[in-house]
Design a protein around this motif. Structure first.
Motif, PDB file in Angstrom:
ATOM      1  N   GLY A  27       8.448 -23.548 -26.488  1.00  0.00           N
ATOM      2  CA  GLY A  27       9.060 -24.381 -25.463  1.00  0.00           C
ATOM      3  C   GLY A  27       9.317 -23.561 -24.213  1.00  0.00           C
ATOM      4  O   GLY A  27       8.664 -22.552 -23.965  1.00  0.00           O
ATOM      5  N   VAL A  28      10.287 -23.995 -23.433  1.00  0.00           N
ATOM      6  CA  VAL A  28      10.659 -23.275 -22.210  1.00  0.00           C
ATOM      7  C   VAL A  28      11.865 -22.397 -22.534  1.00  0.00           C
ATOM      8  O   VAL A  28      12.935 -22.910 -22.875  1.00  0.00           O
ATOM      9  CB  VAL A  28      10.999 -24.253 -21.066  1.00  0.00           C
ATOM     10  CG1 VAL A  28      11.466 -23.489 -19.827  1.00  0.00           C
ATOM     11  CG2 VAL A  28       9.798 -25.128 -20.742  1.00  0.00           C
ATOM     12  N   LYS A  29      11.678 -21.091 -22.458  1.00  0.00           N
ATOM     13  CA  LYS A  29      12.756 -20.171 -22.800  1.00  0.00           C
ATOM     14  C   LYS A  29      13.982 -20.453 -21.933  1.00  0.00           C
ATOM     15  O   LYS A  29      13.880 -20.595 -20.715  1.00  0.00           O
ATOM     16  CB  LYS A  29      12.286 -18.733 -22.610  1.00  0.00           C
ATOM     17  CG  LYS A  29      13.261 -17.707 -23.183  1.00  0.00           C
ATOM     18  CD  LYS A  29      12.675 -16.318 -23.156  1.00  0.00           C
ATOM     19  CE  LYS A  29      13.645 -15.312 -23.770  1.00  0.00           C
ATOM     20  NZ  LYS A  29      13.094 -13.942 -23.747  1.00  0.00           N
ATOM     21  N   GLY A  30      15.132 -20.544 -22.574  1.00  0.00           N
ATOM     22  CA  GLY A  30      16.369 -20.806 -21.845  1.00  0.00           C
ATOM     23  C   GLY A  30      16.726 -22.274 -21.743  1.00  0.00           C
ATOM     24  O   GLY A  30      17.787 -22.623 -21.220  1.00  0.00           O
ATOM     25  N   LYS A  53      12.023 -21.199 -14.423  1.00  0.00           N
ATOM     26  CA  LYS A  53      11.717 -21.305 -15.865  1.00  0.00           C
ATOM     27  C   LYS A  53      10.450 -22.127 -16.098  1.00  0.00           C
ATOM     28  O   LYS A  53       9.589 -21.766 -16.906  1.00  0.00           O
ATOM     29  CB  LYS A  53      12.893 -21.946 -16.604  1.00  0.00           C
ATOM     30  CG  LYS A  53      14.102 -21.044 -16.755  1.00  0.00           C
ATOM     31  CD  LYS A  53      15.271 -21.802 -17.375  1.00  0.00           C
ATOM     32  CE  LYS A  53      16.506 -20.918 -17.443  1.00  0.00           C
ATOM     33  NZ  LYS A  53      17.699 -21.646 -17.918  1.00  0.00           N
ATOM     34  N   LEU A  54      10.337 -23.251 -15.399  1.00  0.00           N
ATOM     35  CA  LEU A  54       9.174 -24.121 -15.591  1.00  0.00           C
ATOM     36  C   LEU A  54       7.897 -23.439 -15.130  1.00  0.00           C
ATOM     37  O   LEU A  54       6.824 -23.634 -15.733  1.00  0.00           O
ATOM     38  CB  LEU A  54       9.379 -25.444 -14.853  1.00  0.00           C
ATOM     39  CG  LEU A  54      10.454 -26.374 -15.433  1.00  0.00           C
ATOM     40  CD1 LEU A  54      10.691 -27.560 -14.507  1.00  0.00           C
ATOM     41  CD2 LEU A  54      10.071 -26.858 -16.834  1.00  0.00           C
ATOM     42  N   ASP A  73       3.608 -22.108 -22.087  1.00  0.00           N
ATOM     43  CA  ASP A  73       4.338 -22.378 -23.333  1.00  0.00           C
ATOM     44  C   ASP A  73       4.734 -23.848 -23.431  1.00  0.00           C
ATOM     45  O   ASP A  73       4.685 -24.453 -24.514  1.00  0.00           O
ATOM     46  CB  ASP A  73       5.599 -21.513 -23.410  1.00  0.00           C
ATOM     47  CG  ASP A  73       5.286 -20.050 -23.695  1.00  0.00           C
ATOM     48  OD1 ASP A  73       4.158 -19.766 -24.128  1.00  0.00           O
ATOM     49  OD2 ASP A  73       6.164 -19.201 -23.473  1.00  0.00           O
ATOM     50  N   LEU A  74       5.126 -24.425 -22.314  1.00  0.00           N
ATOM     51  CA  LEU A  74       5.503 -25.841 -22.292  1.00  0.00           C
ATOM     52  C   LEU A  74       4.312 -26.721 -22.648  1.00  0.00           C
ATOM     53  O   LEU A  74       4.420 -27.634 -23.474  1.00  0.00           O
ATOM     54  CB  LEU A  74       6.044 -26.220 -20.915  1.00  0.00           C
ATOM     55  CG  LEU A  74       6.369 -27.701 -20.679  1.00  0.00           C
ATOM     56  CD1 LEU A  74       7.399 -28.211 -21.671  1.00  0.00           C
ATOM     57  CD2 LEU A  74       6.853 -27.931 -19.244  1.00  0.00           C
ATOM     58  N   ALA A  75       3.166 -26.423 -22.047  1.00  0.00           N
ATOM     59  CA  ALA A  75       1.968 -27.242 -22.291  1.00  0.00           C
ATOM     60  C   ALA A  75       1.538 -27.179 -23.752  1.00  0.00           C
ATOM     61  O   ALA A  75       1.236 -28.208 -24.376  1.00  0.00           O
ATOM     62  CB  ALA A  75       0.835 -26.780 -21.380  1.00  0.00           C
ATOM     63  N   ASP A  93       8.374 -34.827 -25.971  1.00  0.00           N
ATOM     64  CA  ASP A  93       8.735 -34.059 -24.780  1.00  0.00           C
ATOM     65  C   ASP A  93      10.005 -33.239 -25.006  1.00  0.00           C
ATOM     66  O   ASP A  93      10.158 -32.142 -24.462  1.00  0.00           O
ATOM     67  CB  ASP A  93       8.909 -34.992 -23.580  1.00  0.00           C
ATOM     68  CG  ASP A  93       7.567 -35.395 -22.967  1.00  0.00           C
ATOM     69  OD1 ASP A  93       6.518 -34.981 -23.508  1.00  0.00           O
ATOM     70  OD2 ASP A  93       7.561 -36.111 -21.950  1.00  0.00           O
ATOM     71  N   LEU A  94      10.923 -33.770 -25.814  1.00  0.00           N
ATOM     72  CA  LEU A  94      12.131 -33.010 -26.155  1.00  0.00           C
ATOM     73  C   LEU A  94      11.753 -31.695 -26.825  1.00  0.00           C
ATOM     74  O   LEU A  94      12.233 -30.619 -26.453  1.00  0.00           O
ATOM     75  CB  LEU A  94      13.023 -33.847 -27.082  1.00  0.00           C
ATOM     76  CG  LEU A  94      14.304 -33.164 -27.580  1.00  0.00           C
ATOM     77  CD1 LEU A  94      15.307 -33.020 -26.445  1.00  0.00           C
ATOM     78  CD2 LEU A  94      14.932 -33.964 -28.733  1.00  0.00           C
ATOM     79  N   LYS A  95      10.859 -31.782 -27.815  1.00  0.00           N
ATOM     80  CA  LYS A  95      10.442 -30.581 -28.532  1.00  0.00           C
ATOM     81  C   LYS A  95       9.549 -29.697 -27.660  1.00  0.00           C
ATOM     82  O   LYS A  95       9.546 -28.477 -27.806  1.00  0.00           O
ATOM     83  CB  LYS A  95       9.732 -30.962 -29.825  1.00  0.00           C
ATOM     84  CG  LYS A  95      10.645 -31.647 -30.826  1.00  0.00           C
ATOM     85  CD  LYS A  95      10.005 -31.753 -32.191  1.00  0.00           C
ATOM     86  CE  LYS A  95       9.817 -30.391 -32.792  1.00  0.00           C
ATOM     87  NZ  LYS A  95       9.218 -30.434 -34.124  1.00  0.00           N
ATOM     88  N   GLY A  96       8.817 -30.312 -26.738  1.00  0.00           N
ATOM     89  CA  GLY A  96       8.020 -29.526 -25.806  1.00  0.00           C
ATOM     90  C   GLY A  96       8.899 -28.637 -24.946  1.00  0.00           C
ATOM     91  O   GLY A  96       8.578 -27.472 -24.691  1.00  0.00           O
ATOM     92  N   LEU A  97      10.029 -29.178 -24.506  1.00  0.00           N
ATOM     93  CA  LEU A  97      10.942 -28.425 -23.648  1.00  0.00           C
ATOM     94  C   LEU A  97      11.740 -27.373 -24.416  1.00  0.00           C
ATOM     95  O   LEU A  97      11.889 -26.234 -23.964  1.00  0.00           O
ATOM     96  CB  LEU A  97      11.910 -29.383 -22.949  1.00  0.00           C
ATOM     97  CG  LEU A  97      11.341 -30.204 -21.785  1.00  0.00           C
ATOM     98  CD1 LEU A  97      12.274 -31.354 -21.432  1.00  0.00           C
ATOM     99  CD2 LEU A  97      11.101 -29.310 -20.559  1.00  0.00           C
TER     100      LEU A  97
END
Length: 298
Positions: free
Chosen positions: A197-200, A233-234, A240-242, A183-187
């Motif tokens: 990941g999630v930009k920003g 952002k989410l 991208d997160l998924a 999940d860390l790398k997912g974010l």
């Protein structure tokens, strides 16, 4: 003290790349009379034999990528697309490194369409019930595999230096559980593997969110209580997160059949000594083998 057998899984890709680039900057590729570069093989042998000497396994396995295209490229076209092709001097050393492993009577494991990481993940899960497993690698992605009876030994600068992560020290070292690495790398994404990941959202923010919410699922379930900026952002980078979560997760069900009996460490080093001298023209194989022989004969 346990009487469990101890399986050492070697990340062949990590060792060979590390061995190659440790010497390639000098421009000395250690070409033999057949025109074959051997600098990566030299480093690979240093790391491989040191890991056996250090961890004293009863069984040894070596895992490899089988080409650059995997199921992750089908999930995300840009996956690892930022990476250059391997240097031409390294290319012939891939197969030769596998030949070295074979000469040690150690099985090479790799499955087309999957990364070495996925094979390592699959093997650790298959073996952890009945064996102690140690994985030697330079790849921090593999830390997500840490579990009961599964240790990850990260190679540090200088031969013989390892940072060993196990179930009892992981949280103290990382501030997360092994599964939270996904999940860390997912974010935050992964620039080296080229997924977004999630930009920003950088590592600091991702860590803070996971310490508070534990998982991305919990985070998304409570999205309405996040700041407006984080909500935006989410929402904006939900896809991208998924996909980044899927790319970050090591696949632990690779279709491979493996018998641990084929991996028993054999203390007869005659074959490898002959191979290194006759085929690869290394003049002093004792630098790698003598300590192993001393350990084997007591």
């Amino acid at each position: 003290m346990t009487d469990r057998s101890h399986v050492l899984i070697v990340d062949g890709m990590a060792l060979l790349f590390r061995g190659f680039f440790a010497t390639a900057f000098t421009g000395n590729f250690m070409v033999n009379s057949k025109g074959i570069p051997r600098n990566g093989l030299f480093g690979f042998l240093n790391y491989f034999t040191n890991s056996v000497e250090t961890f004293q396994p009863t069984h040894v396995i070596c895992c490899w990528d089988m080409g650059s295209q995997t199921f992750r490229n089908e999930l995300y076209e840009g996956y690892k697309s930022n990476r250059d092709a391997p240097p031409e001097e390294l290319v012939p050393q891939f197969d030769l490194a596998k030949d070295i492993v074979t000469a040690f009577q150690v099985p090479n494991v790799g499955v087309t369409g999957y990364e070495a990481d996925d094979c390592i993940g699959t093997l650790t899960k298959q073996l952890q019930k009945d064996h102690q497993v140690t994985v030697v690698t330079g790849d921090h992605d593999l830390l997500q595999l840490v579990d009961d009876n599964i240790n990850i030994a990260i190679m540090k600068k200088g031969q013989g230096n390892y940072d060993v992560f196990h179930a009892d020290n992981f949280y103290e070292k990382k501030g997360l559980t092994p599964k939270q690495i996904i999940d860390l790398k997912g974010l935050m994404g992964d620039s080296s593997d080229n997924y977004p990941g999630v930009k920003g959202v950088g590592e600091k923010t991702a860590l803070k969110l996971l310490m508070q919410y534990e998982t991305i699922d919990n985070l998304l379930a409570d999205k309405e209580n996040l700041t407006k900026g984080m909500q935006k952002k989410l929402d904006q980078y939900a896809e991208d997160l998924a996909i980044s979560r899927k790319l970050a997760a090591i696949h632990t069900e690779v279709p491979l059949t493996f018998s641990v009996e084929t991996a028993v460490w054999n203390n007869d080093l005659t074959n490898i000594r002959t191979y290194l001298i006759d085929e690869l023209e290394f003049q002093n194989p004792g630098r790698w083998l003598d300590k192993l022989w001393e350990k084997a004969t007591g």
